[in-house]
Design a protein around this motif. Structure first.
Motif, PDB file in Angstrom:
ATOM      1  N   GLY A  74       4.919   2.053  -7.641  1.00  0.00           N
ATOM      2  CA  GLY A  74       4.138   1.895  -6.416  1.00  0.00           C
ATOM      3  C   GLY A  74       3.097   0.798  -6.548  1.00  0.00           C
ATOM      4  O   GLY A  74       2.897  -0.012  -5.620  1.00  0.00           O
ATOM      5  N   LEU A  75       2.410   0.763  -7.698  1.00  0.00           N
ATOM      6  CA  LEU A  75       1.422  -0.299  -7.936  1.00  0.00           C
ATOM      7  C   LEU A  75       2.068  -1.679  -7.874  1.00  0.00           C
ATOM      8  O   LEU A  75       1.505  -2.620  -7.316  1.00  0.00           O
ATOM      9  N   ILE A  76       3.264  -1.790  -8.463  1.00  0.00           N
ATOM     10  CA  ILE A  76       3.948  -3.080  -8.534  1.00  0.00           C
ATOM     11  C   ILE A  76       4.482  -3.501  -7.164  1.00  0.00           C
ATOM     12  O   ILE A  76       4.299  -4.643  -6.733  1.00  0.00           O
ATOM     13  N   LEU A  77       5.127  -2.552  -6.468  1.00  0.00           N
ATOM     14  CA  LEU A  77       5.731  -2.878  -5.178  1.00  0.00           C
ATOM     15  C   LEU A  77       4.683  -3.246  -4.129  1.00  0.00           C
ATOM     16  O   LEU A  77       4.959  -4.055  -3.235  1.00  0.00           O
ATOM     17  N   MET A  78       3.492  -2.664  -4.241  1.00  0.00           N
ATOM     18  CA  MET A  78       2.442  -2.999  -3.283  1.00  0.00           C
ATOM     19  C   MET A  78       2.036  -4.461  -3.368  1.00  0.00           C
ATOM     20  O   MET A  78       1.502  -5.022  -2.412  1.00  0.00           O
ATOM     21  N   LEU A  79       2.308  -5.092  -4.521  1.00  0.00           N
ATOM     22  CA  LEU A  79       1.984  -6.511  -4.669  1.00  0.00           C
ATOM     23  C   LEU A  79       2.844  -7.395  -3.775  1.00  0.00           C
ATOM     24  O   LEU A  79       2.523  -8.573  -3.561  1.00  0.00           O
ATOM     25  N   LEU A  80       3.918  -6.837  -3.242  1.00  0.00           N
ATOM     26  CA  LEU A  80       4.744  -7.587  -2.293  1.00  0.00           C
ATOM     27  C   LEU A  80       4.076  -7.687  -0.925  1.00  0.00           C
ATOM     28  O   LEU A  80       4.490  -8.488  -0.086  1.00  0.00           O
ATOM     29  N   TRP A  81       3.057  -6.862  -0.710  1.00  0.00           N
ATOM     30  CA  TRP A  81       2.325  -6.825   0.558  1.00  0.00           C
ATOM     31  C   TRP A  81       1.388  -8.036   0.613  1.00  0.00           C
ATOM     32  O   TRP A  81       0.486  -8.177  -0.215  1.00  0.00           O
ATOM     33  N   SER A  82       1.588  -8.892   1.590  1.00  0.00           N
ATOM     34  CA  SER A  82       0.807 -10.132   1.679  1.00  0.00           C
ATOM     35  C   SER A  82      -0.681  -9.845   1.858  1.00  0.00           C
ATOM     36  O   SER A  82      -1.527 -10.573   1.336  1.00  0.00           O
ATOM     37  N   ARG A  83      -1.020  -8.778   2.571  1.00  0.00           N
ATOM     38  CA  ARG A  83      -2.439  -8.437   2.768  1.00  0.00           C
ATOM     39  C   ARG A  83      -3.087  -8.048   1.446  1.00  0.00           C
ATOM     40  O   ARG A  83      -4.262  -8.369   1.213  1.00  0.00           O
ATOM     41  N   LEU A  84      -2.336  -7.355   0.603  1.00  0.00           N
ATOM     42  CA  LEU A  84      -2.889  -6.986  -0.701  1.00  0.00           C
ATOM     43  C   LEU A  84      -3.127  -8.225  -1.549  1.00  0.00           C
ATOM     44  O   LEU A  84      -4.175  -8.349  -2.190  1.00  0.00           O
ATOM     45  N   ARG A  85      -2.192  -9.141  -1.570  1.00  0.00           N
ATOM     46  CA  ARG A  85      -2.373 -10.374  -2.346  1.00  0.00           C
ATOM     47  C   ARG A  85      -3.571 -11.156  -1.838  1.00  0.00           C
ATOM     48  O   ARG A  85      -4.338 -11.727  -2.624  1.00  0.00           O
ATOM     49  N   ALA A  86      -3.766 -11.151  -0.522  1.00  0.00           N
ATOM     50  CA  ALA A  86      -4.947 -11.811   0.056  1.00  0.00           C
ATOM     51  C   ALA A  86      -6.213 -11.083  -0.354  1.00  0.00           C
ATOM     52  O   ALA A  86      -7.251 -11.707  -0.615  1.00  0.00           O
ATOM     53  N   GLY A  87      -6.135  -9.732  -0.435  1.00  0.00           N
ATOM     54  CA  GLY A  87      -7.290  -8.945  -0.850  1.00  0.00           C
ATOM     55  C   GLY A  87      -7.657  -9.196  -2.300  1.00  0.00           C
ATOM     56  O   GLY A  87      -8.842  -9.296  -2.644  1.00  0.00           O
ATOM     57  N   ILE A  88      -6.658  -9.309  -3.163  1.00  0.00           N
ATOM     58  CA  ILE A  88      -6.920  -9.608  -4.570  1.00  0.00           C
ATOM     59  C   ILE A  88      -7.580 -10.977  -4.703  1.00  0.00           C
ATOM     60  O   ILE A  88      -8.544 -11.149  -5.465  1.00  0.00           O
ATOM     61  N   LYS A  89      -7.094 -11.942  -3.952  1.00  0.00           N
ATOM     62  CA  LYS A  89      -7.673 -13.283  -3.975  1.00  0.00           C
ATOM     63  C   LYS A  89      -9.107 -13.255  -3.452  1.00  0.00           C
ATOM     64  O   LYS A  89      -9.999 -13.911  -3.997  1.00  0.00           O
ATOM     65  N   TYR A  90      -9.333 -12.451  -2.410  1.00  0.00           N
ATOM     66  CA  TYR A  90     -10.677 -12.334  -1.834  1.00  0.00           C
ATOM     67  C   TYR A  90     -11.661 -11.779  -2.862  1.00  0.00           C
ATOM     68  O   TYR A  90     -12.753 -12.324  -3.058  1.00  0.00           O
ATOM     69  N   TYR A  91     -11.275 -10.693  -3.540  1.00  0.00           N
ATOM     70  CA  TYR A  91     -12.188 -10.072  -4.497  1.00  0.00           C
ATOM     71  C   TYR A  91     -12.322 -10.883  -5.782  1.00  0.00           C
ATOM     72  O   TYR A  91     -13.294 -10.722  -6.512  1.00  0.00           O
ATOM     73  N   TYR A  92     -11.366 -11.744  -6.038  1.00  0.00           N
ATOM     74  CA  TYR A  92     -11.495 -12.632  -7.199  1.00  0.00           C
ATOM     75  C   TYR A  92     -12.685 -13.565  -7.033  1.00  0.00           C
ATOM     76  O   TYR A  92     -13.326 -13.952  -8.015  1.00  0.00           O
TER      77      TYR A  92
END
Length: 203
Positions: free
Chosen positions: A111-129
């Motif tokens: 589940g953790l890995i597959l959620m990385l396919l979600w574009s909003r999550l990738r944008a969120g990771i970039k935002y918090y970086y």
């Protein structure tokens, strides 16, 4: 753009540091080593609280978009830690085949890995970086984790902190406490900073 690092030392940082430093002294108290079970139960309750707190804070405070996606992912991380703490269900639902517990672990981690396919999550990771990150609390969490691992696996540093083998399990579990507490502090600081910023923009 480099990651923003917040080197502010807080009162909670002092608490976590003192906890790490004083944990070996528990060996001088001559308490029953079997009391480690109470520590384990407390950790289970705390991890469940962290999961529910993060999930409810995400769902009930109006977070949306990439921020909401990131904290839903963070909630799943707490659930994975809870699963690992319970040995993927063995401690609560014992007696099943290994395939059942391996399946629980696989579903949570996948589940953790597959959620990385979600574009909003990738944008969120970039935002918090690019958001200010509380370094000291994170380092103290890492220290607690590494010391717990050292005691569990008998690494060289454990010879300096474990001088009564009867307390090896207790020290391992106690070192996991500042790891969990400090990590939760990092999570809360980042999440509620976002929530406060969102509320200011809505005024």
């Amino acid at each position: 753009m480099k990651m923003k690092l917040d080197w502010h030392w807080s009162k909670l940082s002092t608490v976590w540091l003192l906890m790490i430093l004083f944990i070996p002294l528990v060996q001088n108290l001559h308490i029953n080593p079997d009391w480690v079970s109470f520590i384990e139960q407390g950790q289970t309750v705390f991890l469940l609280f962290c999961f529910l707190f993060t999930l409810l804070s995400t769902s009930c405070t109006g977070l949306n978009g990439k921020e909401r996606a990131f904290w839903l992912w963070a909630s799943l991380w707490w659930l994975v830690l809870l699963g690992r703490d319970q040995n993927w269900g063995r401690q609560v639902f014992s007696g099943y085949s290994h395939a059942v517990y391996h399946g629980i672990a696989a579903v949570l981690i996948l589940g953790l890995i597959l959620m990385l396919l979600w574009s909003r999550l990738r944008a969120g990771i970039k935002y918090y970086y690019h958001q200010s990150f509380p370094v000291w609390n994170f380092l103290l969490a890492a220290a607690g984790f590494l010391l717990a691992d050292a005691v569990e696996r008998g690494r060289w540093i454990s010879h300096f902190i474990l001088y009564n083998p009867a307390y090896d399990d207790m020290l391992e579990e106690l070192y996991e406490c500042p790891f969990m507490f400090a990590l939760f502090t990092v999570s809360v600081m980042l999440q509620w900073r976002t929530i406060n910023q969102m509320k200011k923009t809505l005024k």
